[in-house]
Design an enzyme around this catalytic site. Sequence first.
Site, PDB file in Angstrom:
ATOM      1  N   VAL A 191       0.858  -1.185   0.000  1.00  0.00           N
ATOM      2  CA  VAL A 191       0.000   0.000   0.000  1.00  0.00           C
ATOM      3  C   VAL A 191       0.897   1.238   0.000  1.00  0.00           C
ATOM      4  CG1 VAL A 191      -1.887   1.198   1.161  1.00  0.00           C
ATOM      5  CG2 VAL A 191      -1.685  -1.296   1.370  1.00  0.00           C
ATOM      6  N   VAL A 209       4.436  -1.322   3.337  1.00  0.00           N
ATOM      7  CA  VAL A 209       4.257   0.097   3.031  1.00  0.00           C
ATOM      8  C   VAL A 209       5.157   0.454   1.850  1.00  0.00           C
ATOM      9  CG1 VAL A 209       4.494   2.459   3.877  1.00  0.00           C
ATOM     10  CG2 VAL A 209       3.695   0.638   5.426  1.00  0.00           C
ATOM     11  N   LYS A 210       4.559   1.014   0.797  1.00  0.00           N
ATOM     12  CA  LYS A 210       5.336   1.396  -0.387  1.00  0.00           C
ATOM     13  C   LYS A 210       5.831   2.825  -0.232  1.00  0.00           C
ATOM     14  CE  LYS A 210       4.122   0.076  -4.567  1.00  0.00           C
ATOM     15  NZ  LYS A 210       3.313  -0.127  -5.793  1.00  0.00           N
ATOM     16  N   LEU A 211       7.155   2.953  -0.321  1.00  0.00           N
ATOM     17  CA  LEU A 211       7.797   4.260  -0.222  1.00  0.00           C
ATOM     18  C   LEU A 211       8.672   4.480  -1.451  1.00  0.00           C
ATOM     19  CD1 LEU A 211       8.890   4.132   3.517  1.00  0.00           C
ATOM     20  CD2 LEU A 211       7.096   5.572   2.563  1.00  0.00           C
TER      21      LEU A 211
END
Length: 218
Positions: free
Chosen positions: A60, A86-88
């Site tokens: 996400v 978590v997509k960074l």
Amino acid sequence: MELFLDTANIDEVRQGARMGVVTGVTTNPSLAAKEGIGRLEAYRRSVEEIAGIIDGPISVEVISTDVEGMITEGRDIATWIPNPWVKLPSTQAGIEAMSVLTSHDIRVNQTLCFSVNQALLGARAGATAVSPFVGRLDDIGQQGMDLVEDIVQVYRTHNIRTKVLAASIRHAHHCVMAAKAGAHIATVPFSVLMQMVKHPLTDAGQSRFSQDWRKASS
């Protein structure tokens, strides 16, 4: 090589799950917008529904571009479902946010990776996976899959545990190339998953078997 679906479409996730070959899902703001999802609450509900279908990691992506915003969003996303990544982004702010979130045992998928240097920084920052974008490099005249090969080689040389997740996959042959390059994961659109199933000789053979059986049974 594992296969993830790159989608925010619930029906596509269900179909992929029924095949029994999909072990995770990647999403992003563009995919959510494509499904008419424009509010955070709706996005969260969609992600929760996806997590109810697929047991594996669900990536996400944050919306913020500053460090503090990314950290705040990342901590929130980490509470949504049992297995979030978590997509960074591979930016200075993204790398800094990765270091903070991973220090609190939050898993991170480093997205928008276009160089080995970015992949090295993400690995040092504790990323669970790094996502080199194959198709977008192809679009500007570079060989996107070369980047996947280079990252895999460097990670193996230095015993780096960060997984290489081939992203921006445009066609079925990209999946073959990613597997040959040693990618741990390829995330594919549903249309590409369907391409992987198809082969004209399989269809012709199945048709021939059915015709021969009908003749023998008549």
